[in-house]
Design an enzyme around this catalytic site. Structure first.
Site, mmCIF file in Angstrom:
data_model
loop_
_atom_site.group_PDB
_atom_site.id
_atom_site.type_symbol
_atom_site.label_atom_id
_atom_site.label_comp_id
_atom_site.label_asym_id
_atom_site.label_seq_id
_atom_site.Cartn_x
_atom_site.Cartn_y
_atom_site.Cartn_z
ATOM 1 N N HIS A 32 0.825 -1.212 0.000
ATOM 2 C CA HIS A 32 0.000 0.000 0.000
ATOM 3 C C HIS A 32 0.860 1.263 0.000
ATOM 4 O O HIS A 32 0.593 2.212 -0.728
ATOM 5 C CB HIS A 32 -0.973 -0.009 1.185
ATOM 6 C CG HIS A 32 -2.177 -0.860 0.933
ATOM 7 N ND1 HIS A 32 -2.150 -2.235 1.043
ATOM 8 C CD2 HIS A 32 -3.431 -0.555 0.517
ATOM 9 C CE1 HIS A 32 -3.340 -2.721 0.730
ATOM 10 N NE2 HIS A 32 -4.141 -1.722 0.406
ATOM 11 N N LYS A 92 -9.135 -8.010 8.392
ATOM 12 C CA LYS A 92 -9.765 -8.254 9.685
ATOM 13 C C LYS A 92 -9.691 -7.000 10.540
ATOM 14 O O LYS A 92 -8.820 -6.152 10.344
ATOM 15 C CB LYS A 92 -9.108 -9.432 10.392
ATOM 16 C CG LYS A 92 -7.724 -9.148 10.946
ATOM 17 C CD LYS A 92 -7.268 -10.316 11.789
ATOM 18 C CE LYS A 92 -5.838 -10.161 12.268
ATOM 19 N NZ LYS A 92 -5.744 -9.540 13.593
HETATM 20 S S1 SF4 Z 1 -5.086 -15.258 15.003
HETATM 21 FE FE1 SF4 Z 1 -3.505 -14.234 16.202
HETATM 22 S S2 SF4 Z 1 -1.660 -14.520 15.052
HETATM 23 FE FE2 SF4 Z 1 -3.351 -14.896 13.674
HETATM 24 S S3 SF4 Z 1 -3.807 -12.968 12.655
HETATM 25 FE FE3 SF4 Z 1 -5.074 -13.095 14.482
HETATM 26 S S4 SF4 Z 1 -3.894 -12.061 16.060
HETATM 27 FE FE4 SF4 Z 1 -2.500 -12.530 14.414
#
Ligand code: SF4
Lengths: 207, 290
Positions: free
Chosen positions: A36, A117
């Protein structure tokens, strides 16, 4: 569950609302922090002159991203030495780090969806309304499962950024996501944040 | 001295691809608490599928294989210099085998070393000489997303009305959970340390995460606060991935340290649901994995 294939039309995007579960199919490109920053500096703000294969990659990306999806992901890939790439683990990474860049990248390349996420902020939400586009939330950490939906790795750009930061062009089949920011200004993240803040205030009052 | 490189590779494989049973059990139990058909429940169901798949295929549970944190408890006679070399060799090899992602980035020049080895600090290894006869190596993989939502507070914190006592600790921890939202891949596990200096406090808040789910502090006051924090965190409705829901925090672990009269730190380490920690014990010739 809605089924959507890339490239995605304006109508299909406008149709999506916060809370919708979607299975995505088709071609998409991974990109995170280095990608980015590089896109913004080299092609959008032009504060850094293109170097090496930058311009060639730019031409390719314009075609690939048009109507398509950027996936915030730093995968584990096997076959990096041989070029027979395979995605081993490929869950989403935290999206908010791309907040300064995302809306501009969406508009410049006509990107219809961003997968990641944790959600994104006001600037990206506005970008979603204008482009139009949506934010697809994938299940953080579900890396093995999501890697199985990657049916083919078409190739990679900017491998010099490192495997996690490179731009991987992939084909996915029924990649599961939830729309948490839509093109109508809706954001599940803002709703949950506000509601939890109210509960926190009450909790802080408790002895 | 014995060469344990192969055994440590196996420890890394297990840690990265097979979630400990106590964590898996907690996650499974939380599915029933979420509404059928909700995004929260869907997230937990996908998480369960992912756990099974990773175990079956020896692939990383999460692509962010995190900071490798090794705790080595060694009896008299083992060389920490040799053990360190073996751990580093094992990590490099495990990365080649795709059990781990190359995760060591030079912070000054922004370059990924490609083999998961940084300077002396990456992987993180803590050695502790013990009086027992067994060599125990514990490994935890601490993801970056959840590490980023960790917080440290210096009490008193006037904006939260948090004074220098357990009531104040409670307030700042709840604030940390609210601020984290789903960003640390909720549902999470909280490691809390009270006291110390800024550095020791953060280290301790990670060390407590080596204990099993549901392990309560021996001090009844802290044990009570642990349970209360888990319960109240879940009242905030943040839910898996921040989608909204009942499961935000799976467990809380608190520990206390000595502090200076002038300082009162509270550090919160947030561990994501991909709570990867495993142990190997070298008992004579035998190597036992938990
Ligand atoms: S599960 Fe844990 S290690 Fe995996 S992306 Fe999420 S915060 Fe990061």
């Amino acid at each position: 569950m809605k089924h959507i294939t890339t490239p995605i039309s304006d109508d299909a995007i406008r149709d999506l609302k916060v809370g919708d579960s979607v299975a995505l199919t088709g071609r998409m490109v991974t990109g995170r922090d280095a990608a980015h920053k590089w896109m913004i500096e080299t092609f959008i703000k032009k504060t850094r002159p293109p170097q090496g294969d930058d311009m060639q990659v730019y031409e390719e990306l314009k075609k690939l991203l048009n109507g398509s999806v950027i996936y915030h992901c730093g995968p584990v890939v096997s076959g990096v030495d041989t070029g027979e790439y395979k995605f081993i683990a490929a869950g989403p990474t935290t999206s908010i780090r791309e907040e300064p860049y995302q809306a501009d990248v969406m508009k410049h390349f006509n990107v219809r969806g961003v997968i990641g996420k944790g959600g994104m902020g006001a600037k990206t939400l506005k970008g979603c309304q204008e482009t139009p586009g949506v934010y697809f939330h994938a299940i953080g950490g579900a890396a093995s499962f999501l890697a199985q939906t990657v049916t083919k790795v078409h190739g990679v750009f900017k491998l010099e950024f490192g495997v996690p930061e490179a731009l991987w062009v992939i084909e996915v089949k029924e990649f599961p996501v939830v729309v948490t920011m839509d093109s109508h200004g809706g954001s599940q993240h803002a709703v949950v944040d506000d509601a939890s803040k109210k509960v926190l205030e009450q909790l802080l009052e408790r002895p | 001295m014995r060469d344990l490189t192969q055994e440590i590779i196996e420890l890394i494989r297990r840690t990265s691809s097979s979630l400990p049973p106590d964590v898996e059990k907690r996650l499974r139990e939380s599915i029933e608490k979420e509404e059928p058909g909700s995004a929260a429940r869907g997230a937990l169901e996908t998480i369960m599928k992912n756990i099974e798949l990773s175990r079956a295929n020896s692939t990383p549970i999460c692509q962010d294989t995190g900071t490798p944190i090794f705790q080595v408890h060694y009896p008299v006679g083992w060389s920490t210099i040799q053990l360190k070399k073996q751990i580093r060799a094992a990590l490099e090899e495990a990365t080649k085998k795709s059990f781990m992602r190359p995760n060591a980035v030079d912070a000054i020049y922004d370059r990924n070393t490609g083999n998961n080895l940084g300077g002396d600090d990456f992987p993180y290894i803590h050695f502790e000489e013990t009086e027992g006869e067994d060599l125990v190596i514990e490994l935890m993989l601490k993801g970056g997303g959840c590490e980023n939502v960790g917080r440290q507070y210096s009490l008193p914190d006037n904006s939260l009305g948090a004074g220098r006592d357990l009531a104040g600790v409670r307030k700042v921890v709840l604030d940390a959970v609210q601020k984290a939202q789903g960003q640390g891949c909720a549902p999470g596990i909280l490691g809390v340390s009270i006291g110390g200096d800024r550095g020791s406090s953060y280290i301790k808040s990670k060390e407590v995460l080596f204990s099993e789910m549901g392990t309560r502090n021996k001090d009844p006051n802290l044990a009570e606060l642990e349970e209360r924090l888990t319960k109240e965190s879940n009242e905030m409705g943040i839910g898996p991935m921040g989608f909204g829901g009942k499961t935000t925090v799976l467990d809380t672990k608190i520990t206390g340290l000595s502090r200076l009269p002038a300082s009162y730190f509270v550090s919160v380490s947030y561990m994501c649901w991909a709570y990867r920690r495993r142990k190997m014990t070298v008992k004579g010739e035998e190597v036992i994995y938990d």
